[in-house]
Structures are given as structure tokens and as C-alpha cells.
Motif scaffolding. Structure first.
Motif, mmCIF file in Angstrom:
data_model
loop_
_atom_site.group_PDB
_atom_site.id
_atom_site.type_symbol
_atom_site.label_atom_id
_atom_site.label_comp_id
_atom_site.label_asym_id
_atom_site.label_seq_id
_atom_site.Cartn_x
_atom_site.Cartn_y
_atom_site.Cartn_z
ATOM 1 N N SER A 82 -13.686 -7.194 -10.080
ATOM 2 C CA SER A 82 -13.488 -5.811 -10.470
ATOM 3 C C SER A 82 -14.790 -5.060 -10.293
ATOM 4 N N PRO A 83 -15.032 -4.511 -9.118
ATOM 5 C CA PRO A 83 -16.284 -3.801 -8.873
ATOM 6 C C PRO A 83 -16.351 -2.509 -9.675
ATOM 7 N N ASN A 84 -17.529 -1.963 -9.746
ATOM 8 C CA ASN A 84 -17.728 -0.705 -10.453
ATOM 9 C C ASN A 84 -16.861 0.380 -9.831
ATOM 10 N N PRO A 85 -15.946 1.007 -10.607
ATOM 11 C CA PRO A 85 -15.051 2.019 -10.031
ATOM 12 C C PRO A 85 -15.790 3.224 -9.460
ATOM 13 N N GLU A 86 -17.037 3.440 -9.890
ATOM 14 C CA GLU A 86 -17.783 4.585 -9.388
ATOM 15 C C GLU A 86 -18.298 4.361 -7.975
ATOM 16 N N THR A 87 -18.385 3.087 -7.565
ATOM 17 C CA THR A 87 -18.926 2.784 -6.241
ATOM 18 C C THR A 87 -17.841 2.453 -5.232
ATOM 19 N N ILE A 88 -16.595 2.367 -5.670
ATOM 20 C CA ILE A 88 -15.521 1.967 -4.765
ATOM 21 C C ILE A 88 -14.793 3.199 -4.227
ATOM 22 N N GLU A 89 -14.396 3.133 -2.989
ATOM 23 C CA GLU A 89 -13.663 4.241 -2.372
ATOM 24 C C GLU A 89 -12.271 4.349 -2.990
ATOM 25 N N LYS A 90 -11.844 5.564 -3.224
ATOM 26 C CA LYS A 90 -10.537 5.779 -3.838
ATOM 27 C C LYS A 90 -9.425 5.360 -2.881
ATOM 28 N N THR A 91 -8.384 4.750 -3.435
ATOM 29 C CA THR A 91 -7.250 4.308 -2.612
ATOM 30 C C THR A 91 -6.603 5.492 -1.903
ATOM 31 N N SER A 92 -6.307 5.305 -0.643
ATOM 32 C CA SER A 92 -5.634 6.339 0.159
ATOM 33 C C SER A 92 -4.593 5.669 1.048
ATOM 34 N N LEU A 93 -3.924 6.463 1.855
ATOM 35 C CA LEU A 93 -2.881 5.923 2.735
ATOM 36 C C LEU A 93 -3.412 4.869 3.698
ATOM 37 N N LYS A 94 -4.667 4.996 4.083
ATOM 38 C CA LYS A 94 -5.213 4.034 5.051
ATOM 39 C C LYS A 94 -5.325 2.629 4.472
ATOM 40 N N HIS A 95 -5.265 2.519 3.139
ATOM 41 C CA HIS A 95 -5.372 1.201 2.500
ATOM 42 C C HIS A 95 -4.010 0.543 2.275
ATOM 43 N N ILE A 96 -2.947 1.221 2.681
ATOM 44 C CA ILE A 96 -1.584 0.727 2.441
ATOM 45 C C ILE A 96 -0.944 0.333 3.765
ATOM 46 N N VAL A 97 -0.281 -0.816 3.768
ATOM 47 C CA VAL A 97 0.487 -1.258 4.939
ATOM 48 C C VAL A 97 1.951 -1.375 4.518
ATOM 49 N N PHE A 98 2.822 -0.745 5.289
ATOM 50 C CA PHE A 98 4.248 -0.720 4.964
ATOM 51 C C PHE A 98 5.006 -1.785 5.755
ATOM 52 N N GLY A 99 5.962 -2.402 5.084
ATOM 53 C CA GLY A 99 6.891 -3.316 5.733
ATOM 54 C C GLY A 99 8.304 -2.851 5.452
ATOM 55 N N ILE A 100 9.009 -2.434 6.470
ATOM 56 C CA ILE A 100 10.339 -1.841 6.296
ATOM 57 C C ILE A 100 11.387 -2.808 6.830
ATOM 58 N N GLY A 101 12.264 -3.258 5.945
ATOM 59 C CA GLY A 101 13.334 -4.154 6.355
ATOM 60 C C GLY A 101 14.485 -3.370 6.975
ATOM 61 N N ALA A 102 14.900 -3.775 8.172
ATOM 62 C CA ALA A 102 15.926 -3.028 8.891
ATOM 63 C C ALA A 102 16.852 -3.978 9.637
ATOM 64 N N SER A 103 17.921 -3.400 10.136
ATOM 65 C CA SER A 103 18.899 -4.145 10.932
ATOM 66 C C SER A 103 19.157 -3.385 12.233
ATOM 67 N N SER A 104 19.322 -4.120 13.298
ATOM 68 C CA SER A 104 19.597 -3.480 14.593
ATOM 69 C C SER A 104 20.926 -2.731 14.576
ATOM 70 N N ASN A 105 21.845 -3.154 13.703
ATOM 71 C CA ASN A 105 23.164 -2.507 13.643
ATOM 72 C C ASN A 105 23.113 -1.120 13.012
ATOM 73 N N THR A 106 22.171 -0.896 12.111
ATOM 74 C CA THR A 106 22.121 0.386 11.401
ATOM 75 C C THR A 106 20.924 1.248 11.804
ATOM 76 N N TRP A 107 20.111 0.741 12.707
ATOM 77 C CA TRP A 107 18.862 1.414 13.031
ATOM 78 C C TRP A 107 19.073 2.819 13.595
ATOM 79 N N LYS A 108 20.097 3.019 14.395
ATOM 80 C CA LYS A 108 20.254 4.292 15.102
ATOM 81 C C LYS A 108 20.293 5.483 14.162
#
Length: 509
Positions: A82-108
């Protein structure tokens, strides 16, 4: 006859008294023992001090030495530092990776939902699908640049699946986080899962995840709105359609044991159940964030959206199952209408506030960026914040015990039917730092009310003014206050919404 008392000074100890005789015989040895103990204590204390000092000089405290002797292996590290919160960069979209579950039948058609919230130049992630999609030559244009890259899930045929009601897709979707982790992306703090019929309010997702230390083991999401669904699956599980987030250290721990874990649960129904089972083996509970919405509901979710809990709206799932959120529009058009408001003030999106027009005996409820309701009578705040059951649960039941949250019935009294106004446009004025949103009345047939109260239907449009508040969720949760403003505009109601002033309550006007 009483014996006279003897003079105390002349009293002597009788040798014939056994008790007193023993007392005298033991007194001298006891005194000598006490003297020896008292003279020995300083020496003992000084010896202990020397022992401690000697141990410290060897650069290892005594307790640590004992621990290392009993367990020669190094203690397992904590899930993260748990590093010092004052020295750590604030969480943003660049820190998030999305995984989207999908099906070829419904993708369209479901890819249209993803287009609503995906930001190609700001977001990272993939759509994980069962097999390659056959492109249709009749498509007007290629929209791949508006969507996440597509990945084919790895083969899961080695895993058994024995649930008679589900499909094997549950296994491959449950492995999306682990497969994404193994891609070796840099600077990742969170993996966020969702389905292809889920929409995500990205800025609010960031606001929620920023509250938590991404170096620790976190499993964040929410349960179902349906009481029976939670009983059947679990009140401790994050429902995958509503989306959930797993911190990077937890994803690493999960990837190491998940495949072995999956072999132990062939009978489970869905992917979210499997992830929950494996995280339970890791000892990590669900951290609930009610802004993730599974939407295990049918018909019309207006009641839920118009009285949203005081928390950021993060996701909406099952958009194919519920009706469009705006009347007389299709589902995708409805999302585009809502996005106009979201772009102006995502933190306040569909947040409810209410106030009273005392002169006309009205209660006014504003679900900012979405809808306004005007009701006859002064309705208490504790009732207004409870969603009206405009929906059924996943099993097609609409009773109050069907849901995992408080609800109230739709009134059959025509005088208690609200006049509804849906947002038609929203603008931002940089000079005043205010948003102005317009809500137009949605006309529905209704029986005549015999109350002498002024008829809200005389209002055809509502104007709402509000300053954007991106730091709204950095403070303790509190509903905004609304104030009805004077106006000379006919058939209009003008409202100001914003942070409550000092001492302001919902009753004041």
C-alpha cells in the motif's frame, strides 16, 4: 460468668495453641525467603535487559528469531503493498482492461450496445467470442474501428460441464480474466468483465474503482435485483452481466489456480458462478457496489432508474430483455439520448432529488438527465426514494418480496398517478458553468381526478439547471437538493438542482 479481659501488654502466646505455634515457627523462614526474592529481582531484571540488548546487537529481535525457527520458510507476502496515496497516480481509464463475453450468434446487433460506451482511443480490452464471425457483405460500412478488438477464446473441451440448463460457454467466459492477464499488458490495475448486452458508464466506473487500493485483493460488483435469483445462485456473487472488477493481484492469484478450480465445479450454471467459486477458495468476498445493475427484470425499469440509489450509475445489463428506457424509441436510440446527459455530467446521471411546490401542493422528483415526475400531494422523502414497481422480476413475479431491495406499488388512484417528463435535450453554458436540460411531458391516458389540487398535467415542459459536479462522489454520499424557481413562462416549471446548502432539507422552499 464472663472472664475479665487481660491487659494487652501482658498477653503471651500460649505454647498450647497449635495455630499460633505454627505461625511463630514459620515466620522466620518466610521473612528470609521474602528478603532473598526482593534482593534477586533487580538482578533478574538486569539479566533480561542484557539478554535483550545482546539479541538486538545480533540485528534480529527475539520474537522474529522464534518465528523463523518455527517456520524456516519466508512468510507469504500480503496481496499487495500500500504505497503512499499522495505519490501514486490516480486511477484512470488507462489502468483498466475490459473483457467482454460475447457470442458470434448475437454479435451483429449487440455490438451496437458496445458502441454506445466504448472509447477506442482511451480504452483497452477485447471482446472474447466463441468462433470467428462471418462478415456480411451487405453491411454498409466496417465499424471495427468503433469497437474493441475481437479475440477467440481458447479451447475448453477438457473441462466437464454437467449443468442441464446452461451451456459450455460459461467455462470459456469464466476464463476471460485469466486469458487477458496472460497477454502481458502493462500498467494494469483492474480487469473489468461484462457481457455484450451490457452498457457501462466509464467515468463512473473509474470513480468507483478509485476508492479502492488496486494493490490488494478486490472483487467488486453487485448482486441480482431478483430475490429468487440470489437464492438460487448466491447473495455473495457478483453477477457477470452487470459487470464486475477484479484487481490485478487477485487476477494473478486466480489465474494460477483457476483451471484446477474449474474441474471441481462442472455442475455450476454460469461463468460468474465459477469465478465466485474460485474466489471463495481464495478467501476473497464480494465488495458490493450497487451501481452495477444486473437488471434481472422484465417490462419497464423506469421505477428503478427514477429512484436510483445514492451511488454512481456504473452499468445496465439485459438491455434485450427490458423495454427501451425512453418511450416511443428503440433501445439504441434511448441510449444515445441518455448519453447526451452523461457527456455533460456523468457523476449526476439519473441521480434523484425531490422538492415540494407548496403553493400547488405538488411533489417534484428529478432523476437528472433522465426524467421528472410531478405528483399531487406532499409525499415524504422516505417514500419517494423507494422505487415504484414498474417491472417484474426475472421469474415474471411482481410482488414486493420478489426483489432484493425495497419497492412500492404502482398506485391505481388516478389522482396519485405522476405526470411524466422525459429529457429531450441537454446543453452546457460555459459562462455560467451550468447545464440546462429540458424535459417534455409524456402524455398517457388517465382517468379524471376529482381532487381539488392543481393538475400537474397543465405543465408541458420542465427546465432543470445544474452545475456539473465531477467530484460529487469524493464526498460522503448525499442526495442533491432541488429548488423550484419562479418563472413567468406559461405551462413550464423551472428547477435548480445542486449541492444542499448548509442546513437545507427537502422540506424547505
Amino acid at each position: 460468668m464472663k472472664m475479665p479481659l487481660k491487659d494487652p501488654e501482658k498477653l503471651s502466646i500460649s505454647s498450647k495453641d497449635p495455630i499460633m505455634k505454627n505461625y511463630v515457627s514459620l515466620s522466620l523462614p518466610k521473612l528470609m525467603l521474602c528478603f532473598i526474592i526482593l534482593t534477586s529481582l533487580p538482578c533478574a531484571f538486569y539479566s533480561l535487559k542484557l539478554l535483550f540488548s545482546s539479541n538486538s546487537s545480533n540485528q534480529e529481535p527475539l520474537i522474529q528469531s522464534i518465528v523463523r525457527q518455527s517456520d524456516p520458510q519466508k512468510a507469504l507476502p500480503q496481496p499487495g503493498s500500500s504505497p503512499n496515496p499522495e505519490t501514486i497516480e490516480k486511477t484512470s481509464l488507462k489502468h483498466i482492461v475490459f473483457g467482454i463475453g460475447a457470442s458470434s450468434n448475437t454479435w451483429k446487433h449487440r455490438k451496437e450496445y458496445i458502441k454506445y460506451w466504448w472509447r477506442p482511443n482511451e480504452m483497452r480490452g477485447h471482446v472474447w467470442i466463441d468462433k470467428p464471425i462471418i462478415k456480411n457483405n451487405t453491411d454498409d460500412h466496417d465499424d471495427a474501428h468503433l469497437l474493441p478488438p475481437i479475440k477467440i477464446s481458447s479451447d475448453t473441451s477438457k473441462f466437464k460441464y454437467s449443468n442441464p440448463k446452461g451451456t459450455r460457454d460459461a467455462i470459456r467466459i469464466s476464463r476471460i480474466v485469466s486469458e487477458t492477464l496472460r497477454m502481458g499488458m502493462e500498467d494494469v490495475r483492474w480487469f473489468v468483465m461484462g457481457d455484450d448486452d451490457t452498457v457501462i458508464v466509464a467515468d463512473n466506473l473509474v470513480r468507483v474503482l478509485s476508492k479502492y487500493d488496486h494493490n490488494q485483493f478486490y472483487y467488486i460488483g453487485s448482486t441480482s435485483e431478483s430475490h429468487m435469483q440470489n437464492i438460487d445462485f448466491s447473495y455473495g456473487m457478483a453477477y457477470g452481466g452487470g459487470g464486475f472488477a477484479i484487481s490485478y493481484p487477485l487476477a494473478k492469484a486466480l489465474s494460477k489456480m483457476q483451471d484446477k478450480c474449474l474441474h471441481r465445479y462442472p455442475n455450476l450454471y454460469g461463468s460468474d458462478q465459477r469465478i465466485h467459486a474460485c474466489l471463495s477458495e481464495l478467501g476473497v468476498p464480494l465488495t458490493r457496489e450497487p451501481g452495477f445493475h444486473q437488471c434481472d427484470l422484465y417490462v419497464n425499469i423506469f421505477g428503478l432508474l427514477a429512484a436510483h440509489p445514492i451511488t454512481p450509475l456504473v452499468s445496465l445489463h439485459h438491455l434485450d430483455m427490458v423495454g427501451p428506457i425512453f418511450p416511443k424509441m428503440d433501445r439504441v436510440e434511448s441510449l444515445k439520448r441518455l448519453k447526451v446527459s452523461s457527456n455533460l455530467d456523468s457523476a449526476a446521471l439519473i441521480q434523484q432529488s425531490f422538492c415540494y411546490d407548496v403553493s400547488r401542493n405538488w411533489t417534484v422528483s428529478v432523476s437528472w438527465g433522465y426524467a421528472v415526475q410531478i405528483l399531487r400531494g406532499i409525499i415524504p422523502a422516505r417514500e419517494m426514494e423507494i422505487p415504484v414497481r414498474t417491472f417484474l422480476d426475472w421469474n415474471g413475479v411482481g410482488g414486493e418480496i420478489s426483489f432484493s431491495f425495497n419497492t412500492r406499488p404502482v398506485s391505481m388512484n388516478p389522482c396519485q398517478k405522476p405526470s411524466l417528463y422525459f429529457v429531450s435535450n441537454s446543453l452546457y453554458n460555459p459562462k455560467t458553468n451550468q447545464t440546462a436540460s429540458e424535459y417534455v411531458r409524456f402524455r398517457v391516458p388517465n382517468k379524471k381526478c376529482r381532487w381539488k389540487t392543481a393538475d400537474p398535467a397543465r405543465i408541458s415542459r420542465v427546465e432543470v439547471y445544474k452545475k456539473p459536479d465531477p467530484t460529487m462522489w469524493d464526498r460522503a454520499p448525499r442526495r442533491n437538493c432541488c429548488r423550484i424557481l419562479p418563472t413567468k413562462k406559461k405551462r413550464s416549471l423551472v428547477i435548480d438542482v445542486g449541492v444542499c446548502r448548509d442546513g437545507e432539507t427537502v422540506e424547505e422552499q
